[in-house]
Design a protein around this motif. Structure first.
Motif, PDB file in Angstrom:
ATOM      1  N   UNK A 130      -2.143  -7.136 -61.971  1.00 59.49           N
ATOM      2  CA  UNK A 130      -1.365  -6.405 -60.962  1.00 59.49           C
ATOM      3  C   UNK A 130      -0.516  -7.375 -60.155  1.00 59.49           C
ATOM      4  N   UNK A 131      -1.097  -8.509 -59.790  1.00 56.74           N
ATOM      5  CA  UNK A 131      -0.346  -9.516 -59.041  1.00 56.74           C
ATOM      6  C   UNK A 131       0.836 -10.037 -59.843  1.00 56.74           C
ATOM      7  N   UNK A 132       0.722  -9.980 -61.171  1.00 56.25           N
ATOM      8  CA  UNK A 132       1.804 -10.424 -62.058  1.00 56.25           C
ATOM      9  C   UNK A 132       2.792  -9.307 -62.366  1.00 56.25           C
ATOM     10  N   UNK A 133       2.584  -8.130 -61.744  1.00 53.28           N
ATOM     11  CA  UNK A 133       3.551  -7.067 -61.885  1.00 53.28           C
ATOM     12  C   UNK A 133       3.145  -5.900 -62.749  1.00 53.28           C
ATOM     13  N   UNK A 148      -7.954  -3.923 -53.499  1.00 48.24           N
ATOM     14  CA  UNK A 148      -8.474  -4.789 -52.436  1.00 48.24           C
ATOM     15  C   UNK A 148      -8.591  -6.236 -52.893  1.00 48.24           C
ATOM     16  N   UNK A 149      -8.634  -6.459 -54.209  1.00 41.50           N
ATOM     17  CA  UNK A 149      -8.714  -7.818 -54.726  1.00 41.50           C
ATOM     18  C   UNK A 149      -7.352  -8.480 -54.891  1.00 41.50           C
ATOM     19  N   UNK A 150      -6.304  -7.687 -55.001  1.00 37.13           N
ATOM     20  CA  UNK A 150      -4.975  -8.246 -55.282  1.00 37.13           C
ATOM     21  C   UNK A 150      -4.551  -9.283 -54.234  1.00 37.13           C
ATOM     22  N   UNK A 151      -4.705  -9.028 -52.916  1.00 38.51           N
ATOM     23  CA  UNK A 151      -4.324 -10.068 -51.946  1.00 38.51           C
ATOM     24  C   UNK A 151      -5.127 -11.356 -52.103  1.00 38.51           C
ATOM     25  N   UNK A 152      -6.381 -11.245 -52.514  1.00 37.13           N
ATOM     26  CA  UNK A 152      -7.196 -12.442 -52.747  1.00 37.13           C
ATOM     27  C   UNK A 152      -6.600 -13.258 -53.889  1.00 37.13           C
ATOM     28  N   UNK A 153      -6.235 -12.576 -54.966  1.00 35.35           N
ATOM     29  CA  UNK A 153      -5.632 -13.246 -56.112  1.00 35.35           C
ATOM     30  C   UNK A 153      -4.294 -13.870 -55.734  1.00 35.35           C
ATOM     31  N   UNK A 154      -3.490 -13.135 -55.007  1.00 34.83           N
ATOM     32  CA  UNK A 154      -2.182 -13.674 -54.594  1.00 34.83           C
ATOM     33  C   UNK A 154      -2.349 -14.904 -53.721  1.00 34.83           C
ATOM     34  N   UNK A 155      -3.316 -14.861 -52.809  1.00 35.17           N
ATOM     35  CA  UNK A 155      -3.599 -16.014 -51.964  1.00 35.17           C
ATOM     36  C   UNK A 155      -4.060 -17.197 -52.805  1.00 35.17           C
ATOM     37  N   UNK A 156      -4.883 -16.911 -53.810  1.00 37.43           N
ATOM     38  CA  UNK A 156      -5.375 -17.981 -54.679  1.00 37.43           C
ATOM     39  C   UNK A 156      -4.241 -18.637 -55.453  1.00 37.43           C
ATOM     40  N   UNK A 157      -3.332 -17.828 -55.970  1.00 44.38           N
ATOM     41  CA  UNK A 157      -2.229 -18.363 -56.770  1.00 44.38           C
ATOM     42  C   UNK A 157      -1.292 -19.242 -55.947  1.00 44.38           C
ATOM     43  N   UNK A 158      -1.286 -19.032 -54.627  1.00 47.56           N
ATOM     44  CA  UNK A 158      -0.445 -19.833 -53.740  1.00 47.56           C
ATOM     45  C   UNK A 158      -1.196 -21.009 -53.115  1.00 47.56           C
ATOM     46  N   UNK A 171      -7.441 -19.486 -65.927  1.00 50.04           N
ATOM     47  CA  UNK A 171      -6.909 -18.940 -64.678  1.00 50.04           C
ATOM     48  C   UNK A 171      -7.834 -17.857 -64.120  1.00 50.04           C
ATOM     49  N   UNK A 172      -8.253 -16.930 -64.973  1.00 50.56           N
ATOM     50  CA  UNK A 172      -9.126 -15.849 -64.519  1.00 50.56           C
ATOM     51  C   UNK A 172     -10.434 -16.406 -63.972  1.00 50.56           C
ATOM     52  N   UNK A 173     -11.022 -17.375 -64.648  1.00 46.55           N
ATOM     53  CA  UNK A 173     -12.306 -17.910 -64.187  1.00 46.55           C
ATOM     54  C   UNK A 173     -12.153 -18.747 -62.922  1.00 46.55           C
ATOM     55  N   UNK A 174     -11.022 -19.413 -62.751  1.00 48.77           N
ATOM     56  CA  UNK A 174     -10.767 -20.065 -61.477  1.00 48.77           C
ATOM     57  C   UNK A 174     -10.620 -19.021 -60.367  1.00 48.77           C
ATOM     58  N   UNK A 175      -9.962 -17.922 -60.676  1.00 53.23           N
ATOM     59  CA  UNK A 175      -9.816 -16.849 -59.694  1.00 53.23           C
ATOM     60  C   UNK A 175     -11.161 -16.220 -59.350  1.00 53.23           C
TER      61      UNK A 175
END
Length: 248
Positions: A130-133, A148-158, A171-175
């Motif tokens: 979802x974060x990837x579109x 509710x998880x999407x902002x966590x993922x977006x924060x992680x990617x930044x 990437x998924x396992x780091x997330x």
């Protein structure tokens, strides 16, 4: 599922019987469970419970919430779960600590909370997409938790902690690990969680991502400490190998 499960399939593969086959497996499995219990199995928890730990895990059939700790008595671990091992819920737009976690902390004298993610998490994978579109996976009851998880993922990617050039598996396992840390931090910062409650973060690995011990719960967070070397200093030497991280 139970010792007699194979016998329930001896009547053929008729699809109308398959649902009853599963029901029979459940009944047979429970019969085996009952027969294996000592007579006094529930004696100490008939009236109340005082579990030493509340461990919130992801809702996943591959994550055995009690077996992973070697628990063989009732009342030892309080085991809430949800999509993505999230410690919060949404209350009219406000993030609050999930009641499944707060209940034992406030009502059964539980003084340890654990956030338990797992490798290959489908919820984290969905939030990453979802974060990837990509669209939410549906239905709405699932989408709420993925959203509710999407902002966590977006924060992680930044954050600079995720190797965004790596393949999706890493990437998924780091997330997954980042989410465990994020959820643990939310608990530590919540006014509803007393300061003397210890909060640990684990990743249950059944895919051999962290090491070769399949089914190991790797310790990635101890009361906010995420450096494996520092965590190693806080645990007995015999368990040093479980202090691992994909982020640090």
């Amino acid at each position: 599922m139970g010792p007699d499960s194979e016998s329930s399939h001896e009547c053929g593969d008729d699809s109308d019987d398959s649902e009853h086959d599963i029901l029979e497996e459940l009944l047979a499995g429970n019969r085996h469970h009952v027969d294996a219990l000592p007579e006094d199995y529930f004696a100490d928890v008939q009236v109340d419970q005082h579990p030493g730990i509340v461990a919130i895990s992801c809702s996943d059939s591959r994550v055995p919430q009690e077996d992973m700790w070697g628990v063989d008595h009732p009342g030892q671990v309080f085991t809430p779960s949800n999509i993505g091992n999230q410690v919060w819920d949404d209350d009219n737009g406000e993030r609050i600590v999930d009641g499944g976690l707060l209940y034992p902390i406030h009502h059964t004298d539980t003084e340890v909370a654990a956030v338990v993610g797992h490798t290959g998490c489908g919820a984290i994978t969905a939030a990453y997409r979802v974060a990837m579109g990509e669209p939410l996976p549906g239905p709405q009851g699932v989408d709420k938790w993925v959203r509710m998880l999407v902002p966590v993922v977006e924060d992680a990617l930044e954050s600079g902690l995720i190797d965004t050039d790596a393949d999706d598996e890493l990437v998924v396992n780091q997330l997954v690990e980042y989410n465990v840390d994020h959820q643990a931090r939310f608990l530590r910062e919540s006014a509803d969680v007393p300061d003397d409650v210890d909060i640990y973060g684990f990743v249950y690995d059944f895919q051999g991502i962290y090491g070769n011990d399949y089914g190991c719960t790797y310790l990635v967070n101890v009361n906010g400490e995420t450096d494996p070397d520092e965590i190693t200093e806080q645990i007995p030497a015999t368990y040093e190998a479980v202090a691992q991280s994909l982020l640090y």
